[in-house]
Motif scaffolding. Structure first.
Motif, PDB file in Angstrom:
ATOM      1  N   HIS A 145     -19.560   8.520   2.510  1.00 58.07           N
ATOM      2  CA  HIS A 145     -19.043   7.566   3.486  1.00 58.07           C
ATOM      3  C   HIS A 145     -18.995   8.249   4.848  1.00 58.07           C
TER       4      HIS A 145
ATOM      5  N   TYR B 252      -3.104   3.106  12.764  1.00 60.55           N
ATOM      6  CA  TYR B 252      -1.870   2.405  12.427  1.00 60.55           C
ATOM      7  C   TYR B 252      -0.725   2.875  13.325  1.00 60.55           C
TER       8      TYR B 252
ATOM      9  N   HIS C 198     -13.020   0.941   6.911  1.00 58.09           N
ATOM     10  CA  HIS C 198     -13.402  -0.271   7.647  1.00 58.09           C
ATOM     11  C   HIS C 198     -12.299  -1.319   7.636  1.00 58.09           C
ATOM     12  N   GLU C 199     -11.268  -1.137   6.794  1.00 56.01           N
ATOM     13  CA  GLU C 199     -10.150  -2.075   6.740  1.00 56.01           C
ATOM     14  C   GLU C 199      -8.978  -1.623   7.615  1.00 56.01           C
ATOM     15  N   ARG C 200      -9.098  -0.473   8.242  1.00 58.32           N
ATOM     16  CA  ARG C 200      -8.025   0.049   9.077  1.00 58.32           C
ATOM     17  C   ARG C 200      -8.207  -0.402  10.523  1.00 58.32           C
ATOM     18  N   PRO C 201      -7.117  -0.525  11.283  1.00 62.46           N
ATOM     19  CA  PRO C 201      -7.251  -0.885  12.704  1.00 62.46           C
ATOM     20  C   PRO C 201      -7.990   0.213  13.467  1.00 62.46           C
TER      21      PRO C 201
ATOM     22  N   ILE D 102      -6.827   2.967   1.439  1.00 61.01           N
ATOM     23  CA  ILE D 102      -7.337   1.921   2.324  1.00 61.01           C
ATOM     24  C   ILE D 102      -8.702   2.340   2.848  1.00 61.01           C
ATOM     25  N   ALA D 103      -9.705   1.527   2.614  1.00 65.10           N
ATOM     26  CA  ALA D 103     -11.055   1.844   3.092  1.00 65.10           C
ATOM     27  C   ALA D 103     -11.051   1.927   4.619  1.00 65.10           C
TER      28      ALA D 103
ATOM     29  N   THR E 238       0.846  -1.189   0.000  1.00 63.28           N
ATOM     30  CA  THR E 238       0.000   0.000   0.000  1.00 63.28           C
ATOM     31  C   THR E 238       0.879   1.235   0.000  1.00 63.28           C
TER      32      THR E 238
END
Length: 224
Positions: A167, A85, A78-81, A75-76, A69
């Motif tokens: 979003h 990060y 909902h895909e992130r911690p 990065i969407a 990446t």
């Protein structure tokens, strides 16, 4: 603001609030997550706004992205911690830039400089800006403008702006209209050649006494 073109009003870096040379922290967030945290120096502050100096190679913090990446915006949310990060030390990879942050506005205007401090044009970053003491937190609005030295301009990232609209981590359709209107208003300033596009500050040189700001021990926050 708008008449300065030289090396500022003070040849010494200062730690006093509001004085030229004061080190502030520019924190850039995308979708609520920290992307980069870079120390900058205050050039000038008036009731109209403030000017900041960001130097290429400045020690900074950036997000440690997953392998493969290249940018956080890809990065969407909902895909992130959920906690954000982790960050890693780095150096600001872009060229030197002078930032104008108008008071109460939803944008910044950057004077971009290349080799030997040659002026390369302006960049308009549409954003929501929050101030917390020495921290300047920037919630990026994705849509930006490139303005050439001859003041011709064009939109940047229109497609990704449209894709993010609606979003919950970004902005509503109604807010998107306001964001674009902000950009339109700045574009009119460029077309008219009025400040900050009037030729002032294009020959700016930071005072020779200014050293590169150090990297802070850590960013204050990873989530906005």
């Amino acid at each position: 603001m708008g008449t300065g073109t030289g090396t500022g009003t003070n040849n010494r870096a200062s730690n006093r609030p509001g004085q030229p040379g004061q080190v502030l922290q520019w924190n850039f967030f995308i979708g609520g997550h920290l992307s980069a945290s870079v120390p900058v120096r205050l050039v000038e502050r008036t009731t109209a706004g403030q000017l900041l100096w960001m130097e290429t190679g400045t020690p900074m913090w950036r997000t440690a992205l997953p392998r493969g990446t290249t940018h956080l915006r890809d990065i969407a949310p909902h895909e992130r911690p959920a906690e954000g990060y982790p960050v890693v030390p780095d150096r600001w990879p872009m060229g030197n830039a002078l930032f104008y942050q108008p008071t109460g506005a939803a944008h910044s205007v950057l004077w971009l400089f290349g080799r030997r401090q040659k002026f390369r044009g302006w960049y308009v970053n549409l954003e929501r800006r929050l101030h917390h003491g020495d921290d300047i937190d920037i919630a990026d609005h994705e849509l930006d403008l490139n303005v050439a030295p001859d003041r011709t301009w064009r939109w940047k990232d229109e497609q990704s702006f449209a894709e993010k609209t609606g979003h919950p981590a970004y902005w509503t359709a109604e807010e998107a209209v306001a964001i674009r209107s902000e950009g339109d208003a700045v574009a009119r300033l460029a077309e008219a050649g009025t400040f900050p596009f009037d030729g002032s500050w294009c020959d700016f040189r930071p005072p020779s006494a200014w050293t590169t700001p150090p990297r802070p021990p850590n960013p204050r926050r990873s989530l906005l």
